[in-house]
Design a protein around this motif. Structure first.
Motif, short mmCIF file in Angstrom:
data_model
loop_
_atom_site.label_atom_id
_atom_site.label_comp_id
_atom_site.label_asym_id
_atom_site.label_seq_id
_atom_site.Cartn_x
_atom_site.Cartn_y
_atom_site.Cartn_z
N ASN A 1 0.65 -0.91 0.21
CA ASN A 1 -0.04 -0.02 0.42
C ASN A 1 1.20 1.63 -0.32
O ASN A 1 0.63 2.14 -0.57
N LYS A 2 1.80 0.78 0.73
CA LYS A 2 2.96 2.60 1.00
C LYS A 2 3.64 1.81 -0.15
O LYS A 2 3.78 3.87 -0.74
N ALA A 3 3.59 1.52 -1.41
CA ALA A 3 4.79 1.79 -2.59
C ALA A 3 3.92 1.67 -2.97
O ALA A 3 4.40 2.92 -3.81
N GLU B 1 1.54 -9.26 4.35
CA GLU B 1 1.59 -8.74 5.78
C GLU B 1 0.81 -7.46 5.82
O GLU B 1 1.73 -5.91 4.97
N LEU B 2 0.11 -7.73 7.63
CA LEU B 2 0.19 -5.76 7.74
C LEU B 2 2.27 -5.03 7.93
O LEU B 2 2.13 -5.90 8.71
N ASN B 3 2.03 -4.39 7.76
CA ASN B 3 3.04 -3.73 8.41
C ASN B 3 3.16 -3.09 10.53
O ASN B 3 2.11 -3.10 10.41
N GLU C 1 -0.22 -6.83 -11.50
CA GLU C 1 -0.07 -6.46 -10.11
C GLU C 1 1.80 -6.54 -9.76
O GLU C 1 2.74 -6.64 -10.54
N GLY C 2 1.76 -5.95 -8.46
CA GLY C 2 3.31 -5.20 -8.06
C GLY C 2 3.83 -4.43 -9.00
O GLY C 2 5.00 -3.89 -8.34
N TYR C 3 2.85 -4.15 -10.27
CA TYR C 3 3.44 -2.75 -10.50
C TYR C 3 3.23 -1.50 -9.75
O TYR C 3 2.38 -0.84 -10.05
N SER C 4 3.90 -0.19 -10.34
CA SER C 4 3.44 1.17 -10.28
C SER C 4 2.70 1.97 -11.16
O SER C 4 2.86 1.54 -12.29
#
Length: 197
Positions: free
Chosen positions: A15-17, A27-29, A90-93
């Motif tokens: 989410n942060k990224a 997992e949750l940070n 998935e996984g890309y900005s």
């Protein structure tokens, strides 16, 4: 008269990224865990009762469900409550996608309701999955918590309070936020949006 209490999972590093992710399973940070604890306090302090608790089986949601479950009820896990599968995105900005999949990104933006990200699913398919779960597997005369994801929550809100996906982009639910829908003789009433989030 029952309530549907929708809770968005806490924050993860993805989410942060700011990347697209649905099926990826972080997992949750530390912030996400704190959000879950805060949400638990909000539920308890506002005396928000619940008869059942359901969650997406992805780690970020199931960990949040464990944190918010102040009544210590048995948690029901379901893959039907997972986030939208973003397939090749998935996984890309967004910036990365403009370089790697520019045509697909353009098509996804123009046809966002139906585009399935080649190896994923469309928002329309997500809505069908989420609505079917709520209408077929829940007793809406009871108070049910669902801990899930932004996409699931927004497809349900759009289904209950507009036509199909008409208002999908019009709701803002933060990580750890609570949404409450009350059913009065099967008529949905929005009682709270983004409580605590």
């Amino acid at each position: 008269m029952g309530k549907l209490i929708l809770i968005r999972h806490g924050e993860t590093d993805l989410n942060k990224a700011g990347v697209y992710f649905g099926k990826l399973d972080p997992e949750l940070n530390c912030v996400g865990k704190s959000q879950g604890e805060k949400t638990r306090d909000v539920l308890e302090n506002l005396k928000i009762n619940y008869d059942n608790i359901y969650t997406s089986d992805l780690k970020r949601a199931s960990e949040t469900a464990q944190l918010v479950n102040y009544k210590n009820l048995e948690i029901n896990y379901s893959s039907k409550l997972q986030e939208l599968h973003f397939g090749i995105f998935e996984g890309y900005s967004y910036e990365q996608l403009k370089k790697i999949y520019p045509k697909e990104l353009e098509f996804a933006e123009k046809n966002w309701e139906n585009y399935n990200y080649k190896t994923g699913e469309s928002v329309k398919e997500l809505q069908e999955r989420a609505v079917n779960f709520v209408e077929q597997e829940l007793d809406l005369k009871k108070d049910n918590i669902i801990v899930t994801h932004w996409g699931v929550i927004n497809t349900l809100l759009s289904y209950f309070f507009s036509k199909n996906l008409e208002s999908y982009w019009k709701y803002s639910v933060n990580n750890g936020g609570i949404v409450i829908i009350e059913f009065l003789e099967d008529f949905p009433i929005l009682k709270g949006l983004n409580i605590g989030g």
